[in-house]
Motif scaffolding. Structure first.
Motif: not given
Length: 401
Positions: A45-60, A62-72
């Motif tokens: 869920r954190m990978i897909l931007g459905l949950d916000e991490p308390t600390a650290g980060q995960v990218t797809v 090189g970008y967080p999922f929510r910043r991917l243009p047209n993520a689907p």
């Protein structure tokens, strides 16, 4: 590529994921393993931007999922196959997803064909079985032809043919250079599908390695050796020779010997030098399931206990004893027995009437001869029709059915 660095997620006082770092590389199927409650779903869920991490980060990529243009169009996922409006057909569900992401309608029909749902594409999804729902969820993940795919228990509810299809699909997607991340509890399936494993327990990383290394590091390989069963002297002679050469020998329950610390060629050479005939000399390597159970044994939160059934097996006063597959046991005391050893009037599975009496036995009193029916009881007087029948429209009658 998926990359997590120091990923942590807390829900109040509970830490679901703690300081988790890993990479999921393209071109391989990466299995995501861990006991129930270990944090696998939270991580996805954190990978897909459905949950916000308390600390650290995960990218797809090189970008967080929510910043991917047209993520689907870049990431496809199956997390919950039931997340479908039951009143929509399979095609309508996929069409809605396609329109939101700017995907052409022809792609909907393509993925319906890939997952084998063409014949039920216009049926409401609320009537789908669990396996059909899984196929629809996989179709939604493939809709945008993404380079990164996440699947949570993709073979849940599928029949053997469907499981084989999913296995081959995962391998095909990885061979095309895509990133494939699969969470599953089926160790046998992961052993056949995954190239690399990421194992977590209680929210922390336990292993990040390929399948072969994982099994090797978490299991004790040994050799099975068997001498002629009727010659215990040869068994003792071989045990002594192997022990002197530095091997550890343990007896197995079936009479064979478990040998560790010596390779198979050396065991064969020692047996030849000791003039001992061998009936079996075979290597044993633990399965992925054995290696996984050994590694995660200390990270399991839910353990069952033996069912003692204390006081539940005592007979109830005044009740006849029960038994048998159908609630009776022929010949038990306290039950009247009819012909054939069954209670009178008993209808067995597969029979349309009570079983016939064995030859030489007269039918029980009051029982009609076999093949004949008893006289019908007087018919009940007809009841008056209801005062008025409800007026049902066509749609209401269809829903009632």
């Amino acid at each position: 590529m998926i990359e997590a660095v120091g990923l942590t997620k807390r829900y109040g006082a509970k830490t679901a994921v703690y300081n988790l770092s890993f990479q999921v590389r393209p071109g391989a199927v990466t299995g995501f393993l861990g006991p129930n409650g270990s944090g696998k779903s939270t991580t996805m869920r954190m990978i897909l931007g459905l949950d916000e991490p308390t600390a650290g980060q995960v990218t797809v990529g090189g970008y967080p999922f929510r910043r991917l243009p047209n993520a689907p169009r870049q990431v496809g996922a199956l997390l919950d196959a039931k997340a479908v409006h039951g009143g929509r057909s399979a095609r309508q569900h996929l069409m809605c997803l396609a329109q939101l992401s700017g995907i052409p309608a022809r792609r909907v029909d393509e993925v319906l064909g890939v997952v084998g749902l063409q014949s039920v594409a216009r049926k409401r999804s609320k009537g789908f079985s669990l396996g059909m729902g899984q196929r629809l969820g996989i179709a939604a993940a493939l809709l945008g032809d993404p380079q990164v795919l996440l699947f949570d228990e993709p073979v849940n509810g599928l029949d053997p043919e469907g499981i084989l299809w999913v296995r081959n699909l995962m391998k095909q997607l990885a061979s095309e250079g895509r990133t494939v991340f699969v969470s599953s509890h089926l160790m046998s399936e992961m052993a056949l599908t995954a190239d690399h494993l990421i194992v977590i327990g209680r929210g922390q990383l336990l292993a990040d390695m390929n399948v072969r290394d994982f099994i090797s590091y978490n299991s004790a390989d040994f050799a099975r050796v068997r001498t002629p069963d009727g010659e215990p002297a040869q068994r003792e002679k071989l045990t002594s020779a192997l022990g002197e050469a530095g091997g550890q020998v343990l007896p197995e329950q079936d009479g064979a010997l478990r040998v560790t610390g010596l390779p198979l060629p050396r065991i064969s050479e020692l047996a030849h030098q000791a003039d001992v005939r061998l009936w079996e000399l075979s290597p044993h390597q633990a399965s992925l399931e054995e290696a996984y159970m050994r590694m995660t044994s200390g990270a399991v939160d839910y353990r069952s206990t033996a069912d003692q059934r204390a006081g539940l097996m005592e007979p109830v006063p005044g009740m006849p004893p029960q038994g048998g597959a159908h609630g009776y046991a022929p010949g038990m005391p306290g039950q009247p027995m009819g012909p054939g050893g069954f209670p009178p009037g008993t209808v067995l599975p597969g029979y349309a009437e009570p079983p016939a009496a064995p030859q030489g036995h007269a039918p029980a009193p009051g029982t009609p001869p076999h093949g004949q029916q008893a006289a019908a009881a007087p018919a009940a007087p007809p009841t008056a029709p209801p005062a008025s029948a409800p007026d049902m429209t066509k749609r209401d009658s269809e829903d009632a059915r």
